[in-house]
Motif scaffolding. Structure first.
Motif, PDB file in Angstrom:
ATOM      1  N   ASN A 182       0.815  -1.222   0.000  1.00 30.98           N
ATOM      2  CA  ASN A 182       0.000   0.000   0.000  1.00 30.98           C
ATOM      3  C   ASN A 182       0.848   1.271   0.000  1.00 30.98           C
ATOM      4  OD1 ASN A 182      -2.670  -0.871  -0.151  1.00 30.98           O
ATOM      5  ND2 ASN A 182      -2.722  -1.390   2.029  1.00 30.98           N
ATOM      6  N   THR A 183       2.137   1.151  -0.221  1.00 26.63           N
ATOM      7  CA  THR A 183       3.019   2.319  -0.240  1.00 26.63           C
ATOM      8  C   THR A 183       2.557   3.324  -1.294  1.00 26.63           C
ATOM      9  OG1 THR A 183       4.931   1.093   0.555  1.00 26.63           O
ATOM     10  CG2 THR A 183       5.384   3.085  -0.723  1.00 26.63           C
ATOM     11  N   HIS A 184       2.431   4.602  -0.890  1.00 23.28           N
ATOM     12  CA  HIS A 184       1.970   5.662  -1.778  1.00 23.28           C
ATOM     13  C   HIS A 184       3.090   6.590  -2.236  1.00 23.28           C
ATOM     14  CE1 HIS A 184      -2.454   5.367  -0.174  1.00 23.28           C
ATOM     15  NE2 HIS A 184      -2.092   4.331  -0.901  1.00 23.28           N
ATOM     16  N   THR A 185       4.273   6.475  -1.669  1.00 28.53           N
ATOM     17  CA  THR A 185       5.376   7.347  -2.066  1.00 28.53           C
ATOM     18  C   THR A 185       5.723   7.106  -3.536  1.00 28.53           C
ATOM     19  OG1 THR A 185       6.261   7.390   0.178  1.00 28.53           O
ATOM     20  CG2 THR A 185       7.775   7.962  -1.600  1.00 28.53           C
ATOM     21  N   ILE A 186       5.859   8.186  -4.276  1.00 23.24           N
ATOM     22  CA  ILE A 186       6.113   8.126  -5.716  1.00 23.24           C
ATOM     23  C   ILE A 186       7.548   8.573  -6.006  1.00 23.24           C
ATOM     24  CG2 ILE A 186       5.477   9.077  -7.964  1.00 23.24           C
ATOM     25  CD1 ILE A 186       3.424   7.151  -6.830  1.00 23.24           C
ATOM     26  N   ALA A 187       8.198   7.876  -6.917  1.00 20.88           N
ATOM     27  CA  ALA A 187       9.520   8.265  -7.408  1.00 20.88           C
ATOM     28  C   ALA A 187       9.374   8.827  -8.820  1.00 20.88           C
ATOM     29  CB  ALA A 187      10.459   7.061  -7.415  1.00 20.88           C
ATOM     30  N   ARG A 188       9.889  10.046  -9.013  1.00 22.43           N
ATOM     31  CA  ARG A 188       9.794  10.694 -10.327  1.00 22.43           C
ATOM     32  C   ARG A 188      11.180  11.099 -10.793  1.00 22.43           C
ATOM     33  NH1 ARG A 188       5.499  13.969  -7.761  1.00 22.43           N
ATOM     34  NH2 ARG A 188       3.480  13.035  -8.314  1.00 22.43           N
ATOM     35  N   LEU A 189      11.411  10.976 -12.099  1.00 25.58           N
ATOM     36  CA  LEU A 189      12.647  11.467 -12.690  1.00 25.58           C
ATOM     37  C   LEU A 189      12.562  12.972 -12.868  1.00 25.58           C
ATOM     38  CD1 LEU A 189      13.455   8.822 -15.450  1.00 25.58           C
ATOM     39  CD2 LEU A 189      14.882   9.389 -13.474  1.00 25.58           C
ATOM     40  N   ASP A 190      13.631  13.695 -12.473  1.00 28.94           N
ATOM     41  CA  ASP A 190      13.636  15.140 -12.692  1.00 28.94           C
ATOM     42  C   ASP A 190      14.253  15.461 -14.056  1.00 28.94           C
ATOM     43  OD1 ASP A 190      16.408  14.993 -12.434  1.00 28.94           O
ATOM     44  OD2 ASP A 190      16.471  15.906 -10.439  1.00 28.94           O
ATOM     45  N   ALA A 191      14.384  16.728 -14.354  1.00 29.47           N
ATOM     46  CA  ALA A 191      14.879  17.151 -15.667  1.00 29.47           C
ATOM     47  C   ALA A 191      16.307  16.695 -15.926  1.00 29.47           C
ATOM     48  CB  ALA A 191      14.784  18.673 -15.779  1.00 29.47           C
ATOM     49  N   ALA A 206      14.936   6.880  14.005  1.00 33.17           N
ATOM     50  CA  ALA A 206      16.299   7.381  13.823  1.00 33.17           C
ATOM     51  C   ALA A 206      16.404   8.279  12.605  1.00 33.17           C
ATOM     52  CB  ALA A 206      17.284   6.229  13.723  1.00 33.17           C
ATOM     53  N   VAL A 207      15.501   9.251  12.536  1.00 34.69           N
ATOM     54  CA  VAL A 207      15.513  10.177  11.405  1.00 34.69           C
ATOM     55  C   VAL A 207      16.773  11.035  11.389  1.00 34.69           C
ATOM     56  CG1 VAL A 207      14.311  12.048  12.603  1.00 34.69           C
ATOM     57  CG2 VAL A 207      13.998  11.763  10.127  1.00 34.69           C
ATOM     58  N   VAL A 208      17.529  11.019  12.482  1.00 33.47           N
ATOM     59  CA  VAL A 208      18.767  11.793  12.557  1.00 33.47           C
ATOM     60  C   VAL A 208      19.922  11.119  11.819  1.00 33.47           C
ATOM     61  CG1 VAL A 208      18.168  12.933  14.713  1.00 33.47           C
ATOM     62  CG2 VAL A 208      19.340  10.724  14.769  1.00 33.47           C
ATOM     63  N   GLY A 209      19.706   9.915  11.267  1.00 31.03           N
ATOM     64  CA  GLY A 209      20.771   9.212  10.568  1.00 31.03           C
ATOM     65  C   GLY A 209      21.165   9.902   9.275  1.00 31.03           C
ATOM     66  N   GLU A 210      22.269   9.452   8.723  1.00 27.30           N
ATOM     67  CA  GLU A 210      22.815  10.055   7.497  1.00 27.30           C
ATOM     68  C   GLU A 210      22.200   9.496   6.225  1.00 27.30           C
ATOM     69  OE1 GLU A 210      25.333  11.073  10.763  1.00 27.30           O
ATOM     70  OE2 GLU A 210      24.641   9.089  10.123  1.00 27.30           O
ATOM     71  N   MET A 211      21.513   8.369   6.311  1.00 24.51           N
ATOM     72  CA  MET A 211      20.911   7.770   5.117  1.00 24.51           C
ATOM     73  C   MET A 211      19.718   6.934   5.544  1.00 24.51           C
ATOM     74  SD  MET A 211      23.271   4.456   4.092  1.00 24.51           S
ATOM     75  CE  MET A 211      21.857   3.512   3.487  1.00 24.51           C
ATOM     76  N   ALA A 212      18.983   6.477   4.543  1.00 25.55           N
ATOM     77  CA  ALA A 212      17.881   5.554   4.783  1.00 25.55           C
ATOM     78  C   ALA A 212      17.664   4.714   3.543  1.00 25.55           C
ATOM     79  CB  ALA A 212      16.599   6.307   5.138  1.00 25.55           C
ATOM     80  N   LEU A 213      17.192   3.510   3.749  1.00 26.00           N
ATOM     81  CA  LEU A 213      16.639   2.700   2.667  1.00 26.00           C
ATOM     82  C   LEU A 213      15.134   2.830   2.740  1.00 26.00           C
ATOM     83  CD1 LEU A 213      18.780  -0.584   2.776  1.00 26.00           C
ATOM     84  CD2 LEU A 213      19.058   1.404   1.285  1.00 26.00           C
ATOM     85  N   THR A 214      14.510   3.067   1.596  1.00 30.92           N
ATOM     86  CA  THR A 214      13.073   3.301   1.594  1.00 30.92           C
ATOM     87  C   THR A 214      12.460   2.758   0.314  1.00 30.92           C
ATOM     88  OG1 THR A 214      11.362   4.985   1.912  1.00 30.92           O
ATOM     89  CG2 THR A 214      13.257   5.605   0.551  1.00 30.92           C
ATOM     90  N   LEU A 215      11.178   2.474   0.365  1.00 28.05           N
ATOM     91  CA  LEU A 215      10.431   1.987  -0.788  1.00 28.05           C
ATOM     92  C   LEU A 215       9.648   3.128  -1.423  1.00 28.05           C
ATOM     93  CD1 LEU A 215       9.003  -1.365   0.653  1.00 28.05           C
ATOM     94  CD2 LEU A 215      10.883  -1.121  -0.978  1.00 28.05           C
ATOM     95  N   ALA A 216       9.566   3.108  -2.731  1.00 26.00           N
ATOM     96  CA  ALA A 216       8.743   4.070  -3.470  1.00 26.00           C
ATOM     97  C   ALA A 216       8.296   3.410  -4.770  1.00 26.00           C
ATOM     98  CB  ALA A 216       9.521   5.354  -3.748  1.00 26.00           C
ATOM     99  N   ARG A 217       7.207   3.929  -5.325  1.00 26.84           N
ATOM    100  CA  ARG A 217       6.659   3.390  -6.567  1.00 26.84           C
ATOM    101  C   ARG A 217       7.053   4.310  -7.728  1.00 26.84           C
ATOM    102  NH1 ARG A 217       2.984  -0.325  -6.417  1.00 26.84           N
ATOM    103  NH2 ARG A 217       2.319   0.324  -4.327  1.00 26.84           N
ATOM    104  N   PRO A 218       7.878   3.826  -8.651  1.00 32.00           N
ATOM    105  CA  PRO A 218       8.223   4.662  -9.795  1.00 32.00           C
ATOM    106  C   PRO A 218       6.969   5.128 -10.527  1.00 32.00           C
ATOM    107  CG  PRO A 218       9.640   2.730  -9.716  1.00 32.00           C
ATOM    108  CD  PRO A 218       8.572   2.521  -8.693  1.00 32.00           C
ATOM    109  N   GLU A 219       6.957   6.374 -10.920  1.00 36.84           N
ATOM    110  CA  GLU A 219       5.788   6.944 -11.574  1.00 36.84           C
ATOM    111  C   GLU A 219       5.443   6.133 -12.822  1.00 36.84           C
ATOM    112  OE1 GLU A 219       4.203  11.443 -11.989  1.00 36.84           O
ATOM    113  OE2 GLU A 219       6.172  11.045 -12.863  1.00 36.84           O
ATOM    114  N   GLY A 220       4.159   5.741 -12.905  1.00 39.78           N
ATOM    115  CA  GLY A 220       3.700   4.945 -14.029  1.00 39.78           C
ATOM    116  C   GLY A 220       3.759   3.454 -13.795  1.00 39.78           C
ATOM    117  N   ALA A 221       4.403   3.005 -12.710  1.00 40.45           N
ATOM    118  CA  ALA A 221       4.457   1.570 -12.410  1.00 40.45           C
ATOM    119  C   ALA A 221       3.094   1.092 -11.934  1.00 40.45           C
ATOM    120  CB  ALA A 221       5.518   1.283 -11.358  1.00 40.45           C
TER     121      ALA A 221
END
Length: 535
Positions: A182-191, A206-221
């Motif tokens: 049910n992930t709603h986060t979208i990944a879009r290519l910029d210019a 731990a939002v204070v960390g230097e990186m994160a792994l996250t899931l997103a749905r590429p636009e149009g997938a």
């Protein structure tokens, strides 16, 4: 004359932990144990010192300042004193790095988790981002994405606090927790052909960390979990500003209050795909064996802290003209909890052994299958058990166990996270059913038979209980609803059976090698509580 009750005390938590030391002596080559023992001793002393210091003040909490004095959005998070010490301790003692070091392979995970077990309670849940950092390093190493490996993994495994990175694991959204499809986060290519993420992450530890792994749905997938992609996101840009991240608020939680957990919006956060732009859930799966193992080890650490404090207090508190420790019912109550803990300890560190062998390419196919099966079992059982033991610990202190500045209620509040994080009890029980497939019960049976052969006998009927569980599972193969409805009890039964076999092996080793029969009494008490939870 006024009476003042003396408070419980902690000594060095490595030197006073005979269970841990005996386990390491049985499991590790003498040279490995000798090499790691100075660090374990130092972490044991840190645990005692942190407990003494923590009693003198109310635990601090992180704070969020969203705006500066001139109305500029800054989203500055101030962490607690214990957290500000975390990077130095984690790098000095290799709390992440040790699990990946070739020096002690295939014993690297036992080495690492012994350290984590000693550090956890004193860490104020700094172990949470360490677990996710460990998992992230594991995922990246398995990804084949060399540029990302070179960029992130040395920092995640750093031994220098100035170079160290923490990683988040940003999966949970308002529409779904375990149901990541049910992930709603979208990944879009910029210019410029770069990927940017847009969406809301509802629970980011731990939002204070230097990186994160996250899931997103590429636009149009398409829809569903298979269309999700895995991305690596660095939280700050080159100038130190947030990378398209807006901190909405810090969570007001029941426990783990020193851990900064946030709700965030991603507004064009620059991110890099980890592999192909699909099957992100599959790509992040290697993290689960790692983070679930951390969850189980930290639950064990909390159980031990509860029992140490309760037992020490029982020698100090006198009621009806006798110390609590001399009261038969109180003594039996604590002994029963200790037996459950020791059985759980054997299961969790058995999982750690198998994880280390698998990562060192020193495990055969059945051993890898056993790791896949036992990891959710260890996590779900310890998650339930730690809440029970923490609750009993509050009760063992009477009214003092209900007073916040005694430090005891925090153990219970913090314990409740363990059956929730990295999959609830029901989610993991259903995961076990999937993992068993057609041959899983045979794998478990062979493992239990081998353990009982090392023990030399099965006077407690452990194998018979496993056969009963196997029959229960087989009888419900044609009725999925009945199988799922009983999955929790089935999973708990398997966990207890395997733990009993492990405890039997350890008890036999203690008797033969040390002339010590105490573990046989522990085994008898544990089995006496019943192995079956089939209902």
């Amino acid at each position: 004359m006024d009476f003042t009750q003396s408070a419980p005390e902690l000594g060095n938590q490595y030197r006073e932990d005979a269970l841990l030391r005996d386990y390491l002596a049985r499991t590790l080559p003498p040279a490995v144990q000798a090499a790691i023992e100075p660090d374990l001793d130092a972490l044991g002393e840190h645990a005692a010192t942190a407990w003494r210091d923590a009693r003198s003040h109310t635990p601090a909490q992180p704070s969020l300042t969203q705006w500066d004095a001139w109305g500029r959005r800054i989203d500055r998070i101030e962490t607690t004193p214990a957290w500000r010490l975390g990077a130095g301790i984690a790098t000095r003692y290799g709390l992440v790095a040790a699990g990946h070091a070739a020096t002690h392979a295939p014993h690297a995970r036992v080495d690492q988790f012994a350290r984590v077990y000693l550090y956890h309670v004193a860490s104020a849940f700094y172990t949470c981002p360490l677990a996710m950092s460990d998992g992230a390093a594991t995922v990246l190493k398995a990804s084949g994405e060399q540029a990302l490996v070179d960029r992130a993994v040395p920092r995640l495994l750093a031994r220098d606090p100035a170079q160290m990175w923490l990683s988040g694991q940003w999966m949970t959204e308002t529409a779904g927790g375990s149901d990541v499809g049910n992930t709603h986060t979208i990944a879009r290519l910029d210019a410029d052909g770069r990927w940017r993420l847009h969406g809301r992450k509802w629970f980011t530890s731990a939002v204070v960390g230097e990186m994160a792994l996250t899931l997103a749905r590429p636009e149009g997938a398409g829809g569903g979990a298979d269309a999700l992609a895995l991305f690596l996101l660095e939280t700050r840009d080159a100038q130190g500003a947030w990378n398209g991240i807006r901190i909405d608020r810090l969570k007001d939680k029941l426990g783990t209050r020193e851990l900064p957990t946030a709700e965030i919006h991603l507004d064009g956060a620059l991110a890099t795909p980890v592999g192909e732009l699909a099957h992100g859930v599959r790509r992040i799966a290697p993290m689960l064996n790692v983070t679930r193992s951390w969850n189980a080890v930290c639950a064990l650490a909390t159980m031990r802290r509860c029992l140490v404090l309760a037992n020490d207090y029982a020698t100090r508190r006198t009621v009806f003209a006798r110390a609590l420790v001399e009261q038969p019912l109180h003594r039996a109550t604590l002994a029963g909890l200790q037996a459950e803990f020791e059985a759980a300890f054997q299961l969790v560190f058995f999982v750690a052994e198998h994880l280390g062998h698998a990562e060192a390419s020193d495990a055969n196919t059945p051993e890898r299958a056993l790791l896949r099966l036992l990891t959710p079992l260890a996590k779900l059982w310890t998650g339930k058990l730690v809440v029970r033991i923490a609750s009993e610990t509050c009760e063992a202190f009477g009214g003092a166990g209900y007073i916040e500045d005694s430090g005891i209620p925090q153990l219970l509040r913090d314990a409740q996270v363990f059956p929730i994080w990295e999959g609830t009890t029901n989610v993991l029980a259903l995961d076990l059913l999937r993992a068993l497939g057609a041959d899983g019960m045979t794998v478990v049976q062979h493992a239990v038979e081998a353990l009982l052969a090392e023990a030399g006998d099965d006077r407690h009927g452990i194998a018979a209980m496993l056969r009963r569980a196997r029959d229960w599972h087989a009888a419900r193969q044609a009725d999925r609803d009945a199988l799922e409805a009983g999955a929790r009890g089935f999973a708990l039964t398997l966990a207890r059976v395997v733990a009993a076999a492990l405890l039997a092996r350890h008890a036999a080793w203690m008797r033969r090698g040390r002339g010590d029969s105490r573990c046989e009494d522990v085994l008898a008490r544990f089995v006496g509580h019943g192995l079956s939870r089939l209902g």
